[in-house]
Design an enzyme around this catalytic site. Sequence first.
Site, PDB file in Angstrom:
ATOM      1  CG  HIS A  43      -0.200   0.246   2.858  1.00 38.88           C
ATOM      2  ND1 HIS A  43      -0.100  -0.709   3.540  1.00 38.88           N
ATOM      3  CD2 HIS A  43      -0.002   1.003   2.934  1.00 38.88           C
ATOM      4  CE1 HIS A  43       0.476  -0.207   4.709  1.00 38.88           C
ATOM      5  NE2 HIS A  43       0.469   1.042   4.209  1.00 38.88           N
ATOM      6  CB  SER A  57       3.358   1.867   5.893  1.00 39.82           C
ATOM      7  OG  SER A  57       2.211   2.065   7.319  1.00 39.82           O
ATOM      8  CG  ASP A  81       0.358  -4.088   3.090  1.00 37.15           C
ATOM      9  OD1 ASP A  81       0.207  -3.429   1.808  1.00 37.15           O
ATOM     10  OD2 ASP A  81      -0.340  -3.510   4.040  1.00 37.15           O
TER      11      ASP A  81
END
Length: 430
Positions: A95, A251, A125
């Site tokens: 993402h 992230s 992911d």
Amino acid sequence: MTGSLRERLGKFACSVACALVVGQGTVVAPSLAVRLTPEEKNTVSVFQKAKEGVVFITNLTNRQDLFTLDLKEIPQGAGSGFVWDDQGHIVTNFHVIKGASDVQITFQDQKVKHGRVVGYDEDRDIAILQVDEEALDAGSRSVEADTVGLGLGPPASIKGDKARGGTNSGAEAQKGGLGGNADGIAKPLPRGSSELLVVGQRVYAIGNPFGLDHTLTQGIVSGLGREITSGTGRPIYDVIQTDAAINPGNSGGPLLDSEGNVVGINTAIYSSTGTSAGVGFAIPIDPINLFVDQILKYGRVTQPILGISFAPDQLVDELGIEGILVLNAIEGGPASKAGMQATTRDSFGRLVLGDIVVGINGTECKNSSDLYRVLNKLAVGDVVSLSIIRGNSKQAIDVTLMDSNTVIPRISLQSALTAEDLGDFGDDEP
């Protein structure tokens, strides 16, 4: 004056001597080694060893200028990543780079380079980038200094809660191609084992929250075996929960143990505001090792499948069924070859329920999560034993898992059933 008092005064005089004025009024502070506790020394060591292997990733997209109509690259998101090997591969969250027209990678020495997407797995992911050897000129960098507030792409969601995140490569990065230490080489981070983690164990997160490069936070493993949902809706199992502060920009960065080994990839937080609430989640490194190897070899993750479509858990619950109701079995797929029966309509248009999967490899299967949990640990070619209910009897069938990319749906529109077809089931005659 007592001996103990003299001893205390002597220690005080010694500590004062460590901070005497030298030269033109410059005060010499006590040695760093004296001031730090063993735990602090270890924290500093972990950060110093790992920071060169952590990178800042900027997701760029093309936008047309309203006045000149020229296409310009502007940042649309940012995140972190880390050096995986000495071949110039960077691992991050999918993402973080989703929808990017270009990806820029900033190293610890502020050297900025292009990144090419080698492969990714949206369900889990994760994504792998290949660093281009040539560094970008300062004038050609599209990375803005102020990246506060940049999104990280579609957020990952936590089951039942709210969370926010979040072609094969031929060229290899030559020596000196990556930014990093004095030799110009960013060393890959060592990898540990997430299977050995225990609740209460200290962990560290390094990333670039809000565009602040190479930020270190520490905490503990708050929980294990958590479940979050990827952007595709597929569950990710055995996720690590930590209270190490993770914010937008973290992230894709590494979660490290006290020895500096990567044990997870920071991917999501539980928050109602979008900032850290002390509940962060990291994908464990053990399955990531397998997925990255597959992506580097095939350009994708080989996904083992049964070759079935099934009714949503909520609809099955409403029908009073416990298990997985098979709607369709893909022609030529594993389940179809094993003789699994799909849901159909009889000559009067009434629904005839297909097989109901209630177990897989001896594990009870009450819903899709139970099924995915077992399948995620299996590989293409494995033979699974399914316990099914067909009519009024319970049977067992063996199914050989196939790669999702080799199974092509070939079900006619007339015979294919969807979840919506179950809506009138209650009006049918038994």
